[in-house]
Design an enzyme around this catalytic site. Structure first.
Site, PDB file in Angstrom:
ATOM      1  N   THR A  40       0.657  -1.076   0.406  1.00 53.11           N
ATOM      2  CA  THR A  40       0.020   0.107   0.013  1.00 53.11           C
ATOM      3  C   THR A  40       0.818   0.951  -0.168  1.00 53.11           C
ATOM      4  O   THR A  40       0.217   2.312  -0.475  1.00 53.11           O
ATOM      5  CB  THR A  40      -0.978   0.038   1.368  1.00 53.11           C
ATOM      6  N   SER A  94      -1.737   7.759  -4.067  1.00 49.59           N
ATOM      7  CA  SER A  94      -1.763   8.676  -4.793  1.00 49.59           C
ATOM      8  C   SER A  94      -0.604   9.707  -4.138  1.00 49.59           C
ATOM      9  O   SER A  94      -0.053  10.606  -5.457  1.00 49.59           O
ATOM     10  CB  SER A  94      -2.947   9.699  -4.227  1.00 49.59           C
ATOM     11  N   HIS A 108      -2.719  14.917   2.675  1.00 50.09           N
ATOM     12  CA  HIS A 108      -4.054  16.076   2.695  1.00 50.09           C
ATOM     13  C   HIS A 108      -3.588  16.250   4.332  1.00 50.09           C
ATOM     14  O   HIS A 108      -3.221  16.960   4.857  1.00 50.09           O
ATOM     15  CB  HIS A 108      -4.912  14.451   3.276  1.00 50.09           C
ATOM     16  N   ARG A 145      -6.616  -0.792  -0.364  1.00 48.82           N
ATOM     17  CA  ARG A 145      -6.591  -0.022   0.595  1.00 48.82           C
ATOM     18  C   ARG A 145      -6.880  -1.687   1.627  1.00 48.82           C
ATOM     19  O   ARG A 145      -8.107  -1.586   1.584  1.00 48.82           O
ATOM     20  CB  ARG A 145      -8.276   0.718   0.545  1.00 48.82           C
ATOM     21  N   ILE A 182      -5.316   1.144   8.655  1.00 52.78           N
ATOM     22  CA  ILE A 182      -4.569   1.953   8.460  1.00 52.78           C
ATOM     23  C   ILE A 182      -4.615   2.733   6.882  1.00 52.78           C
ATOM     24  O   ILE A 182      -3.710   2.454   6.649  1.00 52.78           O
ATOM     25  CB  ILE A 182      -2.938   2.307   9.215  1.00 52.78           C
ATOM     26  N   CYS A 198       9.289   4.547 -21.889  1.00 57.80           N
ATOM     27  CA  CYS A 198       9.379   3.706 -22.635  1.00 57.80           C
ATOM     28  C   CYS A 198       9.287   2.530 -21.216  1.00 57.80           C
ATOM     29  O   CYS A 198       9.045   1.162 -22.105  1.00 57.80           O
ATOM     30  CB  CYS A 198      11.104   3.368 -23.514  1.00 57.80           C
TER      31      CYS A 198
END
Length: 486
Positions: A43, A48, A52, A314, A345, A447
């Protein structure tokens, strides 16, 4: 022979390594046990990479408190560990009046959590920040940032190791025995480790580890998110992160566009519950959906801009029929003395990780006296970023000192032979192709290794004596070659 530790951490993701790095400040013996052949293979490397702000979580929850504190801790942490971080802000975009109500709720919630600088913008204000963005209103959160998630995880692990923490990679925990005074942990590689305190930071497998000591209170439901990576041609297309206003009952925050610190843009993630905690499949249906969403958000996209896809999982505590979010579990169990349990978590776990490290440190201090050691090394050696990001005069100085800096192995990412050699000879001893990739960015360009992988294979053979069967992509059973051909 049994090896003795004060603290044993199970799981070498960003949370486990943040805990390890924090505990390495003290005069104790600590170790990290990880089932995979490198840190940050699950994870922690498949997300992303967003820092946050803290707008999405109910005031008073662990998620909210740790998110805001972790965000505030990241700047100094990344400075010390030589990890790139950029606070570029985020627009959470409303498409209709229902979404606008959501923005006001998020703003109110974020302010209750202590998130600074939140502002709801009209269309003209949105366009000034991000030209071309759609929607009728947006919530701007300036403390949202981006980071390389696996870069941070590797840096935490290397700094923890430099301060005396032992790492057992390729050691899946298969048995934990508690005797009331401590624990004996046995692994798939034949290690027998004892510890006064065990920290369960096993992420997707945290419920499985908890059941080994008799805790059956929790279940993890893996939820898969798929992503597309866009070519660096589009670097600069986004000034901020762009998210949709979340809809009630979703398993995530919706498909969005995310800058990365290395210049690519991500589209995703989707959210789909799966049965297995290692199901990293990518599906044609989701890829088509992501491409469609991408074209809507960035109309200038062409088919050749999509260079790779990947997925992450997740560790959700909420099953498919409920979805949504549950608060983190971070507990010191009275029924299993010395067992510190971290379950569920998920996002914003990356942002929370330094704050979780402090929280778990305080839990450990209730079991073991912690005395700071004056020899603690807070800073990681090296430079921030990569050779190709340096000024020409800095590059010339490095080439003069070591000619391997003057040889390009990866043309797309301009990765030098010296950087590849450093990745191969990494302090943690990880020897997979993935370990080289995550440390050097070789094979991450347009590539996708078509040019540089043969050169890396040659380096490993000539300089390090690799045989065909030694080349592993990531873990046991992931051989690149099955034999010799003439």
């Amino acid at each position: 022979m049994k090896k003795q530790y004060d603290v044993l951490i199970i799981g070498a993701g960003v949370v486990g390594n943040a805990i390890a790095r924090e505990l390495s400040r003290y005069k104790i013996n600590a170790a990290v046990v990880e089932k995979d052949l490198d840190v940050s293979t699950g994870t922690s490397s498949r997300n992303s990479g967003v820092i946050h702000s803290g707008i999405h979580y109910k005031p008073g929850t662990l998620r909210a408190r740790l998110n805001v504190r972790g965000n505030a801790l990241m700047t100094d942490l990344c400075r010390d560990l030589k990890v790139k971080i950029q606070y570029i802000g985020k627009l959470t975009v409303a498409q209709d009046d229902i979404d606008v109500e959501t923005l006001h709720s998020l703003k109110q919630q974020g302010e209750a959590n202590g998130v600074p600088g939140l502002e709801i913008l009209d269309k003209d204000q949105m366009q000034k920040i991000q030209p071309g963005v759609g929607g009728i209103r947006a919530l701007h959160s300036p403390t949202t940032g981006i980071i390389c998630p696996y870069g941070l995880t590797i840096a935490l692990a290397e700094n923890a190791q430099a301060n005396g923490v032992d790492f057992y990679l390729g050691n899946e925990v298969n048995n934990i025995v508690s005797n009331g005074q401590g624990f004996t942990v046995k692994t798939s590689a034949g290690e027998s480790l004892s510890a006064s305190v065990v920290v369960n930071a096993a992420g997707l497998y945290s419920d499985h580890i908890a059941r080994m000591v008799g805790i059956s209170d929790y279940s993890i439901y893996p939820c898969r998110g798929e992503y597309l990576i866009l070519d660096k041609r589009l670097e600069g297309s986004l000034n901020v992160l762009v998210y949709p206003a979340p809809r009630k009952g979703g398993a995530g925050l919706g498909i969005h566009l995310t800058n990365t610190v290395d210049g690519n843009i991500l589209i995703g993630p989707s959210n789909e519950y799966v049965n297995e905690a290692d199901d990293y499949a990518c599906t044609a249906q989701i890829i088509d959906t992501l491409k469609k969403e991408g074209h809507e958000l960035l109309p200038g996209l062409s088919t050749s801009d999509f260079i790779r896809n990947f997925s992450g999982l997740r560790p959700k505590q909420t099953p498919p029929e409920i979805k949504g979010f549950k608060d983190f579990v971070i507990e010191s169990r009275d029924d299993v003395p010395g067992f510190i349990n971290l379950v569920g978590i998920e996002s914003p776990g990356l942002t929370c990780s330094p704050a979780i490290g402090l929280m778990v440190r305080d839990m450990v201090a209730e079991k073991i006296p912690l005395e700071e050691k004056p020899s603690f090394i807070s800073e990681r050696p090296g430079i921030v970023g990569f050779f190709n990001e340096l000024r020409p005069e800095e590059q010339a100085d490095l080439v003069a000192k070591d000619p391997d800096y003057g040889e390009i192995v990866c043309r797309c990412e301009q990765v030098t032979k010296k950087e590849v050699l450093d990745a191969i000879q990494n302090p943690l001893g990880a020897k997979t192709i993935g370990a080289i990739k995550y440390r050097s960015r070789a094979m991450m360009g347009r590539c996708q290794g078509g040019f540089c992988l043969p050169r890396i294979v040659q380096i490993l053979q000539k300089d390090f004596g690799y045989r065909p069967e030694d080349y592993l992509l990531s873990n046991a059973g992931s051989q690149l070659f099955t034999g010799r051909v003439r």
